[in-house]
Design a protein around this motif. Sequence first.
Motif, PDB file in Angstrom:
ATOM      1  N   PRO A 142     -38.014  23.154 -36.729  1.00 45.10           N
ATOM      2  CA  PRO A 142     -38.861  23.812 -35.783  1.00 45.10           C
ATOM      3  C   PRO A 142     -38.343  24.754 -34.798  1.00 45.10           C
ATOM      4  O   PRO A 142     -38.506  25.521 -34.345  1.00 45.10           O
ATOM      5  CB  PRO A 142     -39.635  22.630 -34.998  1.00 45.10           C
ATOM      6  CG  PRO A 142     -39.762  21.514 -36.092  1.00 45.10           C
ATOM      7  CD  PRO A 142     -38.297  21.690 -36.970  1.00 45.10           C
ATOM      8  N   GLU A 143     -37.020  24.052 -34.253  1.00 47.71           N
ATOM      9  CA  GLU A 143     -36.280  24.915 -33.421  1.00 47.71           C
ATOM     10  C   GLU A 143     -35.806  26.186 -34.096  1.00 47.71           C
ATOM     11  O   GLU A 143     -35.676  27.211 -33.330  1.00 47.71           O
ATOM     12  CB  GLU A 143     -35.034  24.279 -32.899  1.00 47.71           C
ATOM     13  CG  GLU A 143     -34.138  24.719 -31.737  1.00 47.71           C
ATOM     14  CD  GLU A 143     -33.010  24.040 -31.223  1.00 47.71           C
ATOM     15  OE1 GLU A 143     -32.179  24.585 -30.459  1.00 47.71           O
ATOM     16  OE2 GLU A 143     -32.753  23.012 -31.758  1.00 47.71           O
ATOM     17  N   ALA A 144     -35.306  26.261 -35.195  1.00 48.70           N
ATOM     18  CA  ALA A 144     -34.574  27.372 -35.948  1.00 48.70           C
ATOM     19  C   ALA A 144     -35.777  28.380 -35.976  1.00 48.70           C
ATOM     20  O   ALA A 144     -35.400  29.549 -35.734  1.00 48.70           O
ATOM     21  CB  ALA A 144     -34.293  27.082 -37.439  1.00 48.70           C
ATOM     22  N   LEU A 145     -36.870  28.019 -36.264  1.00 47.27           N
ATOM     23  CA  LEU A 145     -37.987  28.801 -36.442  1.00 47.27           C
ATOM     24  C   LEU A 145     -38.319  29.633 -35.044  1.00 47.27           C
ATOM     25  O   LEU A 145     -38.393  30.781 -34.752  1.00 47.27           O
ATOM     26  CB  LEU A 145     -39.283  28.368 -37.147  1.00 47.27           C
ATOM     27  CG  LEU A 145     -39.305  27.911 -38.354  1.00 47.27           C
ATOM     28  CD1 LEU A 145     -40.596  27.247 -38.733  1.00 47.27           C
ATOM     29  CD2 LEU A 145     -39.274  29.319 -39.227  1.00 47.27           C
ATOM     30  N   ASP A 146     -38.341  28.670 -33.979  1.00 45.28           N
ATOM     31  CA  ASP A 146     -38.495  29.395 -32.518  1.00 45.28           C
ATOM     32  C   ASP A 146     -37.333  30.227 -32.248  1.00 45.28           C
ATOM     33  O   ASP A 146     -37.678  31.246 -31.633  1.00 45.28           O
ATOM     34  CB  ASP A 146     -38.714  28.046 -31.585  1.00 45.28           C
ATOM     35  CG  ASP A 146     -38.961  28.467 -30.195  1.00 45.28           C
ATOM     36  OD1 ASP A 146     -39.468  29.442 -29.983  1.00 45.28           O
ATOM     37  OD2 ASP A 146     -38.307  27.828 -29.222  1.00 45.28           O
ATOM     38  N   ARG A 147     -36.235  29.913 -32.370  1.00 44.45           N
ATOM     39  CA  ARG A 147     -35.115  30.639 -32.231  1.00 44.45           C
ATOM     40  C   ARG A 147     -35.062  32.114 -32.857  1.00 44.45           C
ATOM     41  O   ARG A 147     -34.691  33.221 -32.486  1.00 44.45           O
ATOM     42  CB  ARG A 147     -33.567  30.165 -32.459  1.00 44.45           C
ATOM     43  CG  ARG A 147     -33.350  28.689 -31.817  1.00 44.45           C
ATOM     44  CD  ARG A 147     -33.313  28.834 -30.404  1.00 44.45           C
ATOM     45  NE  ARG A 147     -33.073  27.565 -29.743  1.00 44.45           N
ATOM     46  CZ  ARG A 147     -32.995  27.315 -28.334  1.00 44.45           C
ATOM     47  NH1 ARG A 147     -33.427  28.231 -27.595  1.00 44.45           N
ATOM     48  NH2 ARG A 147     -32.796  25.987 -27.965  1.00 44.45           N
ATOM     49  N   LEU A 148     -35.663  31.877 -34.012  1.00 44.72           N
ATOM     50  CA  LEU A 148     -35.809  33.211 -34.827  1.00 44.72           C
ATOM     51  C   LEU A 148     -36.705  34.138 -33.959  1.00 44.72           C
ATOM     52  O   LEU A 148     -36.717  35.446 -33.931  1.00 44.72           O
ATOM     53  CB  LEU A 148     -36.262  32.951 -36.370  1.00 44.72           C
ATOM     54  CG  LEU A 148     -35.149  32.624 -37.292  1.00 44.72           C
ATOM     55  CD1 LEU A 148     -35.989  32.088 -38.684  1.00 44.72           C
ATOM     56  CD2 LEU A 148     -34.189  33.921 -37.552  1.00 44.72           C
ATOM     57  N   VAL A 149     -37.777  33.450 -33.665  1.00 43.42           N
ATOM     58  CA  VAL A 149     -38.795  34.361 -32.776  1.00 43.42           C
ATOM     59  C   VAL A 149     -38.199  35.068 -31.619  1.00 43.42           C
ATOM     60  O   VAL A 149     -38.295  36.345 -31.434  1.00 43.42           O
ATOM     61  CB  VAL A 149     -40.118  33.583 -32.316  1.00 43.42           C
ATOM     62  CG1 VAL A 149     -40.885  34.296 -31.448  1.00 43.42           C
ATOM     63  CG2 VAL A 149     -40.853  33.052 -33.494  1.00 43.42           C
ATOM     64  N   GLU A 150     -37.154  34.385 -30.898  1.00 45.86           N
ATOM     65  CA  GLU A 150     -36.473  34.853 -29.822  1.00 45.86           C
ATOM     66  C   GLU A 150     -35.766  35.890 -30.245  1.00 45.86           C
ATOM     67  O   GLU A 150     -35.575  37.089 -29.498  1.00 45.86           O
ATOM     68  CB  GLU A 150     -35.741  33.704 -29.027  1.00 45.86           C
ATOM     69  CG  GLU A 150     -36.600  32.672 -28.336  1.00 45.86           C
ATOM     70  CD  GLU A 150     -35.677  31.661 -27.924  1.00 45.86           C
ATOM     71  OE1 GLU A 150     -36.276  30.697 -27.314  1.00 45.86           O
ATOM     72  OE2 GLU A 150     -34.355  31.339 -28.442  1.00 45.86           O
ATOM     73  N   CYS A 151     -34.910  35.654 -31.330  1.00 43.55           N
ATOM     74  CA  CYS A 151     -34.047  36.776 -31.765  1.00 43.55           C
ATOM     75  C   CYS A 151     -34.689  37.985 -32.228  1.00 43.55           C
ATOM     76  O   CYS A 151     -34.129  39.034 -31.952  1.00 43.55           O
ATOM     77  CB  CYS A 151     -32.965  36.095 -32.728  1.00 43.55           C
ATOM     78  SG  CYS A 151     -31.821  35.221 -32.216  1.00 43.55           S
ATOM     79  N   TYR A 152     -35.466  37.744 -33.007  1.00 44.45           N
ATOM     80  CA  TYR A 152     -36.242  38.981 -33.642  1.00 44.45           C
ATOM     81  C   TYR A 152     -37.005  39.818 -32.419  1.00 44.45           C
ATOM     82  O   TYR A 152     -36.973  40.943 -32.416  1.00 44.45           O
ATOM     83  CB  TYR A 152     -37.278  38.491 -34.438  1.00 44.45           C
ATOM     84  CG  TYR A 152     -36.664  38.054 -36.007  1.00 44.45           C
ATOM     85  CD1 TYR A 152     -35.777  38.882 -36.513  1.00 44.45           C
ATOM     86  CD2 TYR A 152     -37.313  37.116 -36.548  1.00 44.45           C
ATOM     87  CE1 TYR A 152     -35.657  38.535 -37.831  1.00 44.45           C
ATOM     88  CE2 TYR A 152     -36.871  36.781 -37.894  1.00 44.45           C
ATOM     89  CZ  TYR A 152     -35.900  37.503 -38.460  1.00 44.45           C
ATOM     90  OH  TYR A 152     -35.420  37.145 -39.655  1.00 44.45           O
ATOM     91  N   LEU A 153     -37.582  39.255 -31.461  1.00 40.13           N
ATOM     92  CA  LEU A 153     -38.014  39.863 -30.229  1.00 40.13           C
ATOM     93  C   LEU A 153     -37.034  40.586 -29.567  1.00 40.13           C
ATOM     94  O   LEU A 153     -37.398  41.599 -29.111  1.00 40.13           O
ATOM     95  CB  LEU A 153     -38.968  39.025 -29.435  1.00 40.13           C
ATOM     96  CG  LEU A 153     -40.262  38.497 -29.745  1.00 40.13           C
ATOM     97  CD1 LEU A 153     -40.958  37.297 -28.986  1.00 40.13           C
ATOM     98  CD2 LEU A 153     -41.159  39.311 -30.162  1.00 40.13           C
TER      99      LEU A 153
END
Length: 265
Positions: A195-206
């Motif tokens: 779950p954290e990895a997916l959230d961090r991906l959202v942050e990085c992609y944005l």
Amino acid sequence: MAVVVATLAACSSDREPEPYVEKPVEPLYNEAADALSKEKYNKAADLFLEVERQHPYSIWATKAQLMAAYAYYQAEKYPDAIDTAKRFIELHPGNKDAEYAYYLIAICYYEQIVDVGRDQKNTEEALKALSEVVRRAPGTDYARDARLKLDLTRDHLAGKEMEVGRYYQKRKQYLAAINRYRAVIEQYQTTSHIPEALDRLVECYLSLGLTHEAQVAGSVLGYNYPGSKWYEDAYALLTDANLRPVADDRSWITRAFDKTLDTLF
């Protein structure tokens, strides 16, 4: 003082070494077993190896070799335990106790796993060794315990990837961070870090302006972990950017999760 030292040295050199005494195999083995029962592990290991050295063709020698590995393990001399167990396997690959030797090797690596802030070589070796136990001894108690420890080992390795990913992300090295989070999602999907990895991906992609991939990561996160704090955070990030989670079967994120479901079921 120099005279005294010289005298002592002379006395030491004149002293004859203790004579080598070969003992009957059963008393020697029993002496080793007695040392083991008294938790004198180093002495026990030496005596078990002496059984093998003095009586290499005895049926006791094979057992003694494995017992020496176990004594080293109890003494927390893990490299010695691993080397001795590996030698047992090399010499006796078809022995009924070979499964235990593989298990002992795996446990030695597993008990050397350190915190995620340090080198993970032993963790990686534990992962390989535990997987080998499951492959070679399916249906045994060894395999059942190895499976439990595999989950913890994978979680540890995933934790290391997350730590490195967060390090890069804080320094705005977003592509490097994405690669680490992606590794967690693709390689360690049964762990608690997804779950954290997916959230961090959202942050990085944005941060990189890759809005579609951010939306897909948010969608996968919401579908698989709808009540998690990580989805709440990701959803807030997307809505603040006037975006919504979007499903996309062509995305690597979606395919990674589909692949995991196929493996599990």
